[in-house]
Design an enzyme around this catalytic site. Structure first.
Site, PDB file in Angstrom:
ATOM      1  N   ALA A  37       0.649  -1.057   0.073  1.00  0.00           N
ATOM      2  CA  ALA A  37      -0.018   0.015   0.095  1.00  0.00           C
ATOM      3  C   ALA A  37       0.872   1.300  -0.042  1.00  0.00           C
ATOM      4  O   ALA A  37       0.553   2.261  -0.617  1.00  0.00           O
ATOM      5  CB  ALA A  37      -0.887   0.110   1.069  1.00  0.00           C
ATOM      6  N   HIS A  38       2.068   1.279   0.594  1.00  0.00           N
ATOM      7  CA  HIS A  38       2.875   2.423   0.788  1.00  0.00           C
ATOM      8  C   HIS A  38       3.550   2.710  -0.768  1.00  0.00           C
ATOM      9  O   HIS A  38       3.575   3.824  -1.434  1.00  0.00           O
ATOM     10  CB  HIS A  38       4.002   2.132   1.755  1.00  0.00           C
ATOM     11  CG  HIS A  38       3.851   2.309   2.995  1.00  0.00           C
ATOM     12  ND1 HIS A  38       3.246   1.705   4.141  1.00  0.00           N
ATOM     13  CD2 HIS A  38       4.262   3.635   3.813  1.00  0.00           C
ATOM     14  CE1 HIS A  38       3.044   2.335   4.993  1.00  0.00           C
ATOM     15  NE2 HIS A  38       3.825   3.492   5.001  1.00  0.00           N
ATOM     16  N   ARG A  39       4.005   1.530  -1.150  1.00  0.00           N
ATOM     17  CA  ARG A  39       4.248   1.516  -2.601  1.00  0.00           C
ATOM     18  C   ARG A  39       3.290   2.304  -3.733  1.00  0.00           C
ATOM     19  O   ARG A  39       3.687   3.477  -4.432  1.00  0.00           O
ATOM     20  CB  ARG A  39       4.827   0.112  -3.231  1.00  0.00           C
ATOM     21  CG  ARG A  39       5.398   0.103  -4.709  1.00  0.00           C
ATOM     22  CD  ARG A  39       5.328  -1.265  -5.002  1.00  0.00           C
ATOM     23  NE  ARG A  39       6.597  -1.978  -4.401  1.00  0.00           N
ATOM     24  CZ  ARG A  39       7.700  -2.132  -4.821  1.00  0.00           C
ATOM     25  NH1 ARG A  39       7.987  -1.572  -5.761  1.00  0.00           N
ATOM     26  NH2 ARG A  39       8.392  -2.896  -4.033  1.00  0.00           N
TER      27      ARG A  39
END
Lengths: 201, 294
Positions: A37-39
């Site tokens: 999700a960060h990516r």
């Protein structure tokens, strides 16, 4: 050690009052995000695409929850933190771009994240590893889930929480980092331990 | 009596006991640590752990969202019947537990990265066998968390350094692990045998209750020495600083090859989940570590 009860959205001014060793509880909205999700969030930002939720003033939670679907409603059954160091490669950009004010996880984060927290105004709240039911009970409802295509642990779970904590402030917005301090002390203690055990280097 | 059904039910029950109710010795050790911890931040962590243990019992929910890799230890009486058919009911019990308790699916094919979804797969749940006399079967389950597994270590030490080499190996492992294994942890330590034997003995040592030091006084002394040294590191609860880094140290050993000094450290997180039961030839069950609460 001061105790703060914070309501989202949290302002930069408010979060700058919080110091390491303080304890905070959050009421409002927290959003889970792990590696994938960060990516994706950072890719969206680069492409000028909006995220499914505006994260400004909210808390991001490093967590892959156990969830169950009751009827058409999701329920968080167990939701303890995952190891935060894996997100170190993303977190400075994440804080800078999305203006989250609290990062929640376990195990701490490094220098780059600490610097970003000082620059943009955010803190790291350590949630006790394994305390999954304590966390789940503070989650009043699952507001929505986004990016389920990443799998349930990696999706963006948007939780409505009440007094979510205790979160031990381990990195503040003034450059202090308990985990780095502890690591330094442990290194000093190592020599004493070797001596006590009769060991040479 | 359907023995396969009895085994499946007992395996399901001990799995449920293990993931919801921490063993009494672990709870007592955590309470003692909370009373003695002087770091304020460390105390907040121990308090949260104790509160969480209570909530898990109250709501009959797994104490941690990482319900671990499932490992069985089977002590089978040589006269017990149908031991070749024991594996199937254990696998059934794991599938049922995953659905009903529920457990997080934690079995992933390392080639395809696909999660089987039910905590079973090649060699999982893993079965450790031991043959004993008599006709009853003692079944123990350990559900082993991933965070503490990631810092387990096996090393081939220099025989000339003797026990001092082991002490350094263990302390260095604790320091390197830091906050990762969710301290306060329990350490299983073993030396000798071979690389595989050492880690196997170390992990099995984690089954020993915290209030039971090694019956050999020399080893018990070494356990205490390493316990005190590990708690001098200052890592503390969850790595936030404090004097509670480990709750206990269990050591086991095997004789070694003259040229080798294998050593191993197995970490268990504070959520040290294990439960045992004994089944006799008539299918009577005695729960050895937990009371039946449902």
């Amino acid at each position: 050690m001061a105790v703060y009860k914070l309501k989202t959205p949290i302002s930069e001014e408010e979060i700058r009052k919080v110091k390491v060793n303080d304890v905070i509880y959050i009421t409002g909205t927290i959003v889970t995000a792990r590696d994938q999700a960060h990516r994706r969030a950072l890719e969206y930002f680069k492409q000028g695409k909006a995220l499914p939720i505006n994260l400004e003033g909210l808390a991001v939670f490093h967590c892959g929850p156990v969830v169950s679907k009751e009827g058409d409603k999701w329920v968080a059954v167990a939701a303890g933190p995952t190891t935060s160091t894996r997100m170190d490669i993303f977190e400075d950009e994440f804080i800078k771009n999305f203006k989250v004010r609290v990062v929640i996880g376990k195990g701490g984060m490094g220098k780059k994240t600490t610097d970003a927290m000082a620059k943009y105004g955010a803190v790291y709240g350590a949630f006790t590893g394994g305390a999954a039911i304590l966390a789940a009970k503070a989650i009043k409802s699952v507001k929505s889930v986004e990016w389920l295509d990443l799998g349930t642990p990696e999706a963006l779970w948007i939780f409505e929480v009440e007094d979510f904590g205790p979160l031990a402030v381990a990195i503040d917005s003034h450059g202090n980092n308990i985990f780095l301090d502890v690591a330094k002390k442990v290194e000093e203690n190592k020599q004493k331990i070797y001596q006590k055990l009769g060991l040479t280097q | 009596m359907d023995m396969a059904k009895v085994i499946e039910d007992v395996a399901f029950n001990i799995l449920k006991q293990a993931v919801i109710y921490l063993p009494e010795d672990v709870k007592q050790a955590l309470k003692k640590a909370y009373a003695e911890e002087t770091s304020e931040t460390g105390r907040t962590q121990l308090k949260a752990i104790l509160d969480n243990i209570e909530l898990a019992e109250k709501y009959q929910a797994p104490v941690c969202q990482d319900t671990g890799t499932i490992i069985f230890y089977v002590k089978a009486g040589a006269e017990a019947k149908n031991l070749d058919k024991l594996e199937e009911p254990l696998i059934k019990a794991v599938r049922r537990a995953t659905k009903e308790i529920p457990l997080r699916p934690n079995a992933v094919d390392p080639f395809t990265q696909k999660n089987s979804g039910d905590n079973t797969g090649r060699f999982i749940p893993y079965l450790n066998w031991e043959i004993a006399s008599g006709e009853s079967i003692e079944l123990t389950v350990m559900t082993k968390g991933g965070g503490s597994e990631n810092v387990c270590l096996t090393g081939m030490l220099v025989p000339g350094e003797g026990i001092n080499g082991l002490k350094k190996f263990v302390i260095d492992a604790v320091i390197k692990a830091g906050a990762q294994p969710c301290p306060p942890t329990i350490l299983g330590v073993a030396m000798g045998g071979g690389s595989d034997i050492a880690i196997k003995l170390a992990k099995k040592a984690l089954l020993r209750p915290l209030n039971e030091p090694n019956p050999n006084p020399e080893i018990a002394k070494l356990e205490k020495e390493i316990f005190e040294a590990a708690n001098m590191t200052g890592i503390g609860p969850m790595g936030l600083g404090g004097k509670t880094t480990v709750l206990g140290v269990h050591i086991d050993y095997a004789y070694r090859h003259p040229a080798s000094f294998p050593a191993a450290v197995a970490f268990n997180c504070w959520a040290a989940r294990r439960a045992s039961a004994q089944i006799d030839a008539d299918g009577n069950v005695e729960y050895l570590t937990h009371k039946m609460r449902w």
